[in-house]
Scaffold this motif. Sequence first.
Motif, PDB file in Angstrom:
ATOM      1  N   LEU A  41       0.803  -1.224   0.000  1.00 17.65           N
ATOM      2  CA  LEU A  41       0.000   0.000   0.000  1.00 17.65           C
ATOM      3  C   LEU A  41       0.838   1.277   0.000  1.00 17.65           C
ATOM      4  CD1 LEU A  41      -2.739  -1.015   2.584  1.00 17.65           C
ATOM      5  CD2 LEU A  41      -3.011  -0.770   0.106  1.00 17.65           C
ATOM      6  N   ARG A  42       2.074   1.176   0.448  1.00  8.41           N
ATOM      7  CA  ARG A  42       2.909   2.367   0.617  1.00  8.41           C
ATOM      8  C   ARG A  42       3.022   3.233  -0.639  1.00  8.41           C
ATOM      9  NH1 ARG A  42       7.595   0.448   3.343  1.00  8.41           N
ATOM     10  NH2 ARG A  42       6.310   0.606   5.185  1.00  8.41           N
ATOM     11  N   SER A  44       0.963   3.866  -2.981  1.00  7.06           N
ATOM     12  CA  SER A  44      -0.242   4.643  -3.281  1.00  7.06           C
ATOM     13  C   SER A  44      -0.391   5.855  -2.369  1.00  7.06           C
ATOM     14  CB  SER A  44      -1.489   3.764  -3.211  1.00  7.06           C
ATOM     15  OG  SER A  44      -1.690   3.287  -1.900  1.00  7.06           O
ATOM     16  N   TYR A  45      -0.070   5.706  -1.085  1.00  6.10           N
ATOM     17  CA  TYR A  45      -0.213   6.870  -0.210  1.00  6.10           C
ATOM     18  C   TYR A  45       1.032   7.746  -0.190  1.00  6.10           C
ATOM     19  CZ  TYR A  45       2.127   4.294   3.628  1.00  6.10           C
ATOM     20  OH  TYR A  45       3.021   3.604   4.397  1.00  6.10           O
ATOM     21  N   ASP A  48       0.299  10.670  -2.450  1.00  9.52           N
ATOM     22  CA  ASP A  48      -1.012  11.294  -2.268  1.00  9.52           C
ATOM     23  C   ASP A  48      -0.896  12.384  -1.206  1.00  9.52           C
ATOM     24  OD1 ASP A  48      -3.624  11.997  -1.737  1.00  9.52           O
ATOM     25  OD2 ASP A  48      -4.296   9.977  -1.244  1.00  9.52           O
ATOM     26  N   ASN A  50      -3.047  14.272   0.238  1.00 11.41           N
ATOM     27  CA  ASN A  50      -4.007  14.190   1.333  1.00 11.41           C
ATOM     28  C   ASN A  50      -3.597  13.141   2.363  1.00 11.41           C
ATOM     29  OD1 ASN A  50      -5.755  16.238   0.456  1.00 11.41           O
ATOM     30  ND2 ASN A  50      -6.766  14.845  -0.963  1.00 11.41           N
ATOM     31  N   SER A  51      -3.066  12.036   1.899  1.00 11.54           N
ATOM     32  CA  SER A  51      -2.592  11.004   2.824  1.00 11.54           C
ATOM     33  C   SER A  51      -1.406  11.503   3.635  1.00 11.54           C
ATOM     34  CB  SER A  51      -2.190   9.734   2.058  1.00 11.54           C
ATOM     35  OG  SER A  51      -3.319   9.125   1.495  1.00 11.54           O
ATOM     36  N   LEU A  52      -0.503  12.216   3.002  1.00  6.32           N
ATOM     37  CA  LEU A  52       0.667  12.740   3.702  1.00  6.32           C
ATOM     38  C   LEU A  52       0.265  13.797   4.728  1.00  6.32           C
ATOM     39  CD1 LEU A  52       3.125  12.889   0.696  1.00  6.32           C
ATOM     40  CD2 LEU A  52       3.028  11.163   2.511  1.00  6.32           C
TER      41      LEU A  52
END
Length: 75
Positions: A41-42, A44-45, A48, A50-52
Amino acid sequence: MKAGLTTLITDTPEAGFALAVKLSQKGVATTQTDPAIRKALRPSYAHDANSLIAVSHVVATHFQTIAAANDYWRK
C-alpha cells in the motif's frame, strides 16, 4: 510479548518528536498487521498529498500529547 510503551517522558523535544513518529508507525502496524500489505500500500499513499497531510496530523497530535506530558520541556 514485547514490552510496550512505559512513559511519554523524554529528555528533549526532538526525542519527543521521534516518539510521536514511533507511536504513529505502531498505530499503523497495529491496525494493519500484515507487513506485506503495508508495503504494497505504501506507493499509493506516498504520492497522495491528502494522505501525507493526514499522517502529519496524526504525528502532530501524538507530539502535542507528549509535549504536554513533558510540561513542554520547561525544566
